[in-house]
Scaffold this motif. Structure first.
Motif, mmCIF file in Angstrom:
data_model
loop_
_atom_site.group_PDB
_atom_site.id
_atom_site.type_symbol
_atom_site.label_atom_id
_atom_site.label_comp_id
_atom_site.label_asym_id
_atom_site.label_seq_id
_atom_site.Cartn_x
_atom_site.Cartn_y
_atom_site.Cartn_z
ATOM 1 N N ASP A 31 59.892 60.175 19.420
ATOM 2 C CA ASP A 31 61.013 60.474 20.304
ATOM 3 C C ASP A 31 62.199 59.717 19.723
ATOM 4 O OD1 ASP A 31 60.769 57.823 21.165
ATOM 5 O OD2 ASP A 31 60.157 58.336 23.197
ATOM 6 N N ALA A 32 63.272 59.607 20.447
ATOM 7 C CA ALA A 32 64.480 58.981 19.911
ATOM 8 C C ALA A 32 64.288 57.498 19.595
ATOM 9 C CB ALA A 32 65.632 59.152 20.901
ATOM 10 N N ASP A 33 63.399 56.822 20.323
ATOM 11 C CA ASP A 33 63.255 55.376 20.172
ATOM 12 C C ASP A 33 62.113 54.922 19.277
ATOM 13 O OD1 ASP A 33 65.399 54.944 21.939
ATOM 14 O OD2 ASP A 33 64.043 55.124 23.658
ATOM 15 N N ARG A 34 60.998 55.632 19.323
ATOM 16 C CA ARG A 34 59.787 55.180 18.619
ATOM 17 C C ARG A 34 59.029 56.308 17.951
ATOM 18 N NH1 ARG A 34 58.539 50.048 19.035
ATOM 19 N NH2 ARG A 34 59.532 48.904 20.693
ATOM 20 N N TRP A 35 58.321 55.922 16.904
ATOM 21 C CA TRP A 35 57.329 56.798 16.283
ATOM 22 C C TRP A 35 55.977 56.225 16.674
ATOM 23 C CZ3 TRP A 35 58.145 59.322 10.951
ATOM 24 C CH2 TRP A 35 59.396 59.925 10.894
ATOM 25 N N TRP A 36 55.073 57.105 17.104
ATOM 26 C CA TRP A 36 53.752 56.706 17.588
ATOM 27 C C TRP A 36 52.681 57.209 16.629
ATOM 28 C CZ3 TRP A 36 53.498 53.364 21.495
ATOM 29 C CH2 TRP A 36 54.624 53.234 22.310
#
Length: 141
Positions: A66-71
């Motif tokens: 998403d805009a904040d993190r890669w999982w």
């Protein structure tokens, strides 16, 4: 691989029912063709490190963003004895605090996992911290 991930990040903004936020948390859903026999946890890194990590790992499993993190999907229990850097979020059961994460990478194999040790070492490198392992409780005679 990186071009494909970037195009998926820029892709449509349609929500899949399993991607709807539940109080700010989302259960990451693997593609139906993937076998997750070891259970699933997720390692979240700041988005600014995502492309660098993906380009340097020897094998990448499923990655959501998403805009904040890669999982990064890892086998359940990949937090045992590893001191993940402070900037990393570890989510048991791949239940993550995110808003509409998209699957941006799925491996060609049937397993969704990124090997946790290479991921841990790369995350430590991009975070600028020395990797450390938690000391196991070993009984001494």
């Amino acid at each position: 691989m990186l071009r494909n991930a970037l195009s998926k990040l820029r892709g449509s903004d349609r929500r899949h029912p399993s991607e709807e936020p539940r109080g700010g948390r989302v259960q990451l859903s693997l593609p139906p063709s993937m076998s997750a026999t070891l259970g699933c946890d997720a390692v979240g890194v700041p988005a600014r490190h995502g492309f660098r990590l993906m380009s340097h790992l020897p094998r990448t499993g499923c990655v959501f963003a998403d805009a904040d993190r890669w999982w990064w999907i890892v086998p359940a229990g990949s937090d045992l004895d590893l001191d993940w850097p402070e900037q990393v979020m570890y989510a048991r059961g791949a239940d993550v605090p995110a808003v509409r994460p998209k699957l941006i990478h799925a491996p060609d194999s049937l397993t969704p996992y990124t090997p946790p040790i290479p991921l841990f070492l790369m995350v430590c490198q991009v975070a600028g911290v020395a990797p450390t392992w938690a000391r196991s409780a070993v009984a001494t005679p």
